[in-house]
Design a protein around this motif. Structure first.
Motif, PDB file in Angstrom:
ATOM      1  N   ASP A 209       0.819  -1.200   0.000  1.00  0.00           N
ATOM      2  CA  ASP A 209       0.000   0.000   0.000  1.00  0.00           C
ATOM      3  C   ASP A 209       0.854   1.251   0.000  1.00  0.00           C
ATOM      4  N   GLN A 210       0.432   2.231  -0.770  1.00  0.00           N
ATOM      5  CA  GLN A 210       1.243   3.423  -0.927  1.00  0.00           C
ATOM      6  C   GLN A 210       1.206   4.341   0.284  1.00  0.00           C
ATOM      7  N   ASP A 211       0.355   4.043   1.284  1.00  0.00           N
ATOM      8  CA  ASP A 211       0.330   4.882   2.473  1.00  0.00           C
ATOM      9  C   ASP A 211       1.179   4.321   3.608  1.00  0.00           C
ATOM     10  N   SER A 212       2.059   3.370   3.296  1.00  0.00           N
ATOM     11  CA  SER A 212       2.958   2.779   4.304  1.00  0.00           C
ATOM     12  C   SER A 212       4.393   3.049   3.899  1.00  0.00           C
ATOM     13  N   TYR A 213       4.799   4.306   3.986  1.00  0.00           N
ATOM     14  CA  TYR A 213       6.081   4.737   3.425  1.00  0.00           C
ATOM     15  C   TYR A 213       7.038   5.257   4.502  1.00  0.00           C
ATOM     16  N   GLY A 214       7.243   4.455   5.530  1.00  0.00           N
ATOM     17  CA  GLY A 214       8.261   4.763   6.516  1.00  0.00           C
ATOM     18  C   GLY A 214       7.846   5.792   7.552  1.00  0.00           C
ATOM     19  N   GLN A 215       8.820   6.511   8.084  1.00  0.00           N
ATOM     20  CA  GLN A 215       8.566   7.401   9.206  1.00  0.00           C
ATOM     21  C   GLN A 215       7.607   8.521   8.849  1.00  0.00           C
ATOM     22  N   SER A 216       7.626   9.013   7.633  1.00  0.00           N
ATOM     23  CA  SER A 216       6.700  10.097   7.297  1.00  0.00           C
ATOM     24  C   SER A 216       5.261   9.606   7.262  1.00  0.00           C
ATOM     25  N   ALA A 217       5.041   8.312   6.954  1.00  0.00           N
ATOM     26  CA  ALA A 217       3.695   7.752   7.073  1.00  0.00           C
ATOM     27  C   ALA A 217       3.282   7.685   8.540  1.00  0.00           C
ATOM     28  N   MET A 218       4.222   7.357   9.424  1.00  0.00           N
ATOM     29  CA  MET A 218       3.925   7.362  10.852  1.00  0.00           C
ATOM     30  C   MET A 218       3.533   8.771  11.310  1.00  0.00           C
ATOM     31  N   MET A 219       4.201   9.774  10.792  1.00  0.00           N
ATOM     32  CA  MET A 219       3.855  11.149  11.139  1.00  0.00           C
ATOM     33  C   MET A 219       2.416  11.452  10.753  1.00  0.00           C
TER      34      MET A 219
ATOM     35  N   LEU B  88       2.437  24.127  26.016  1.00  0.00           N
ATOM     36  CA  LEU B  88       1.808  23.052  25.247  1.00  0.00           C
ATOM     37  C   LEU B  88       1.058  23.588  24.031  1.00  0.00           C
ATOM     38  N   VAL B  89       0.443  24.751  24.161  1.00  0.00           N
ATOM     39  CA  VAL B  89      -0.213  25.367  22.998  1.00  0.00           C
ATOM     40  C   VAL B  89       0.835  25.760  21.965  1.00  0.00           C
ATOM     41  N   ALA B  90       1.933  26.338  22.419  1.00  0.00           N
ATOM     42  CA  ALA B  90       3.012  26.704  21.491  1.00  0.00           C
ATOM     43  C   ALA B  90       3.532  25.475  20.767  1.00  0.00           C
ATOM     44  N   ARG B  91       3.606  24.357  21.473  1.00  0.00           N
ATOM     45  CA  ARG B  91       4.066  23.113  20.858  1.00  0.00           C
ATOM     46  C   ARG B  91       3.100  22.646  19.776  1.00  0.00           C
ATOM     47  N   ARG B  92       1.818  22.699  20.054  1.00  0.00           N
ATOM     48  CA  ARG B  92       0.826  22.254  19.079  1.00  0.00           C
ATOM     49  C   ARG B  92       0.909  23.079  17.799  1.00  0.00           C
ATOM     50  N   ILE B  93       1.115  24.371  17.948  1.00  0.00           N
ATOM     51  CA  ILE B  93       1.222  25.252  16.779  1.00  0.00           C
ATOM     52  C   ILE B  93       2.515  24.983  16.029  1.00  0.00           C
ATOM     53  N   GLU B  94       3.606  24.950  16.753  1.00  0.00           N
ATOM     54  CA  GLU B  94       4.928  24.808  16.142  1.00  0.00           C
ATOM     55  C   GLU B  94       5.084  23.504  15.381  1.00  0.00           C
ATOM     56  N   LEU B  95       4.627  22.410  15.967  1.00  0.00           N
ATOM     57  CA  LEU B  95       4.883  21.083  15.400  1.00  0.00           C
ATOM     58  C   LEU B  95       3.672  20.523  14.658  1.00  0.00           C
ATOM     59  N   TRP B  96       2.746  21.394  14.287  1.00  0.00           N
ATOM     60  CA  TRP B  96       1.554  20.963  13.554  1.00  0.00           C
ATOM     61  C   TRP B  96       1.960  20.187  12.297  1.00  0.00           C
ATOM     62  N   GLY B  97       1.372  19.011  12.132  1.00  0.00           N
ATOM     63  CA  GLY B  97       1.611  18.210  10.941  1.00  0.00           C
ATOM     64  C   GLY B  97       2.899  17.416  10.951  1.00  0.00           C
ATOM     65  N   GLU B  98       3.652  17.450  12.039  1.00  0.00           N
ATOM     66  CA  GLU B  98       4.955  16.788  12.073  1.00  0.00           C
ATOM     67  C   GLU B  98       4.950  15.493  12.886  1.00  0.00           C
ATOM     68  N   GLY B  99       3.755  15.010  13.236  1.00  0.00           N
ATOM     69  CA  GLY B  99       3.643  13.650  13.749  1.00  0.00           C
ATOM     70  C   GLY B  99       3.754  13.452  15.238  1.00  0.00           C
ATOM     71  N   PHE B 100       3.266  14.377  16.034  1.00  0.00           N
ATOM     72  CA  PHE B 100       3.444  14.275  17.480  1.00  0.00           C
ATOM     73  C   PHE B 100       2.149  14.157  18.276  1.00  0.00           C
ATOM     74  N   ARG B 101       1.005  14.501  17.703  1.00  0.00           N
ATOM     75  CA  ARG B 101      -0.185  14.736  18.525  1.00  0.00           C
ATOM     76  C   ARG B 101      -0.668  13.503  19.279  1.00  0.00           C
ATOM     77  N   PHE B 102      -0.790  12.355  18.613  1.00  0.00           N
ATOM     78  CA  PHE B 102      -1.263  11.146  19.286  1.00  0.00           C
ATOM     79  C   PHE B 102      -0.394  10.831  20.497  1.00  0.00           C
ATOM     80  N   LEU B 103       0.926  10.875  20.321  1.00  0.00           N
ATOM     81  CA  LEU B 103       1.832  10.498  21.395  1.00  0.00           C
ATOM     82  C   LEU B 103       1.741  11.468  22.567  1.00  0.00           C
ATOM     83  N   TYR B 104       1.533  12.759  22.265  1.00  0.00           N
ATOM     84  CA  TYR B 104       1.442  13.716  23.359  1.00  0.00           C
ATOM     85  C   TYR B 104       0.131  13.599  24.110  1.00  0.00           C
ATOM     86  N   LEU B 105      -0.958  13.396  23.408  1.00  0.00           N
ATOM     87  CA  LEU B 105      -2.224  13.178  24.101  1.00  0.00           C
ATOM     88  C   LEU B 105      -2.143  11.943  24.999  1.00  0.00           C
ATOM     89  N   LYS B 106      -1.521  10.892  24.493  1.00  0.00           N
ATOM     90  CA  LYS B 106      -1.400   9.669  25.281  1.00  0.00           C
ATOM     91  C   LYS B 106      -0.529   9.909  26.515  1.00  0.00           C
TER      92      LYS B 106
END
Length: 493
Positions: free
Chosen positions: A63-73, A426-444
């Protein structure tokens, strides 16, 4: 012998593997290649470590959506509430709707297991053989240091995805994942979360001195700053606040911030002064035009994924961005449907709050683009959070000011303390790292729920608008193929 992750030792296979093997975790298939030949000298060992670098951006499974670390992001952000698809695009809907994580055959949970254990297995081969290679000791140190960093990082990621969250101050006897080392490659039961984190820290502690003084040729390689940064991530997850902050401080040394204009160049070039670690997408190493991050996140990419589901920012988060922050009106378009400056692929769905952060080099190819796995801005945010939670508020305010003043020329050093200061960070983090693959891990980590109400995402796309912090789906299902291959493995609820 039972199999627990399929490892491809042959360098030709390491460099070219792009399909999903039947059994993911295997011990060392010594019939695949003569490891003595591969590790005769440091030249061969460099080939092995370069093979791991490439594992971060090739396609897995069919599947083309399983392309390494950027897919994890992509997976980890779309599971949250800050980054969402404006329409129900054909990829990642299971992730967005949280049906992926409760299925032991879902592509996302199978891919992540395969991906990180493949990195571990190849790192183990280097760790177990590099000391016998002929070549300068300095080169052997650097190769081993990178392999140890990879092994620590991959175990850390697996523990966060498939294990229960780490609980600071507790024994953490809850199930994590199997620890795989070169010395002990046999099939194993799942180790406890505490045991996994102990191994992760041991690997990183061993790697950091080995990487001292290493000047890498490009940012796809791991140097000492990256090892310090991963150590900071681990410490933050464990609630070791000052340790997290000091490791982040060590990691940020030698880097500078990007200029205002560099924010708008597409976040696709690891020559940017803030980038610490990333991969460059080489044209001759792409499976096809859609096997990459920018085919889904490049706002200008002419793909079905972007046309049907352009990525947008949580409008509640957008409203928290200061009006004097240079990124606010250029990295996201509040009125994207009518704003003539908003860029969409031809014929694509137009959406408000659409991002203009990640740009593909062209509308049809991401060749030459770089994917950011780590930027120095994260280090300032980790240091700020660590110091704030560790009782050193002024250091926290200083780190936050050092970062935000480069984004917002009118930002004044915070006077907040306690929970209010942590919230600002934490708000600054959400803005800064938007789209870079962190949200699930931080919520957890923070034991916070997913709450999409009022964010802009529709129920048609999301299906579920809230996921409570105690939901069992925060622990992904172990892939069925692994359960069948290793009867020592216990499945998550």
């Amino acid at each position: 012998m039972k199999k627990i992750t399929k490892i491809l030792i042959s360098l030709a296979l390491v460099f070219a593997v792009a399909s999903c093997d039947k059994d993911y975790l295997e011990t060392y298939p010594k019939d695949a290649v003569d490891t003595g030949a591969v590790f005769t000298d440091t030249e061969g060992a460099w080939g092995a470590i370069n093979g791991i670098h490439r594992l971060l951006y090739i396609r897995y499974q069919s599947d083309q959506d399983s392309y390494g670390q950027s897919a994890m992001m992509m997976i980890l952000d779309l599971a949250g509430e800050d980054c969402y698809m404006a329409g129900p695009a054909n990829r990642y809907l299971g992730v967005t709707r949280w049906t992926a994580f409760e299925s032991d055959e879902n592509r996302a949970v199978v891919f992540a297991w395969q991906f990180f254990y493949k990195i571990i297995a190849n790192a183990n081969l280097i760790i177990g053989n590099i000391d016998k290679a002929v070549g300068p000791q300095s080169e052997k140190n650097v190769i081993k240091g990178q392999a140890l960093t990879y092994r620590g990082w991959a175990h850390f990621m697996l523990a966060q995805l498939y294990g229960m969250r780490y609980e600071s101050g507790k024994e953490n006897t809850q199930l994590g994942v199997p620890i795989m080392t070169y010395e002990s490659p046999e099939a194993k039961a799942r180790n406890t979360v505490e045991e996994v984190y102990t191994q992760v820290n041991a690997d990183l502690d061993a790697a950091i001195p080995l990487l001292a003084g290493y000047k890498r040729v490009n940012k796809s390689h791991l140097d000492q700053s990256v090892a310090y940064a991963i150590k900071a991530r681990v410490a933050l997850t464990q609630g070791k606040w000052i340790e997290a902050a000091t490791n982040a401080d060590n990691a940020m040394k030698g880097y500078s911030f990007m200029s205002h204009e560099q924010h708008f160049e597409g976040y696709n070039n690891y020559d940017n002064p803030e980038w610490m670690w990333g991969s460059k997408i080489q044209a001759d190493q792409m499976g096809n035009a859609f096997d990459n991050f920018f085919a889904y996140m490049g706002y200008n990419f002419n793909s079905r994924g972007v046309k049907e589901g352009p990525r947008c920012i949580n409008k509640l988060l957008y409203d928290k961005i200061s009006d004097t922050d240079v990124r606010k009106t250029r990295l996201w378009k509040k009125n994207g449907k009518t704003d003539p400056t908003a860029i969409f692929p031809e014929g694509g769905l137009k959406a408000d709050y659409v991002h203009q952060k990640f740009m593909s080099p062209s509308s049809s190819s991401a060749a030459g683009a770089c994917v950011p796995y780590m930027r120095v801005a994260e280090m300032y945010l980790m240091a700020a959070e660590g110091y704030a939670r560790g009782g050193e508020a002024d250091k926290a305010r200083t780190r936050l000011y050092e970062l935000l003043s480069t984004r917002d020329p009118k930002y004044k050093k915070s006077t907040l303390s306690g929970d209010a200061l942590i919230d600002e960070i934490l708000v600054a983090r959400r803005i800064e790292l938007w789209g870079e693959g962190f949200r699930f891990l931080y919520l957890k980590r923070l034991k916070q729920p997913v709450d999409r109400n009022g964010t802009g995402i529709t129920a048609t796309v999301a299906s579920v608008m809230t996921v409570e912090s105690g939901d069992s789906r925060w622990q992904w299902q172990i892939p069925l193929v692994e359960i069948r291959a290793n009867d020592l493995i216990v499945q998550n609820p």
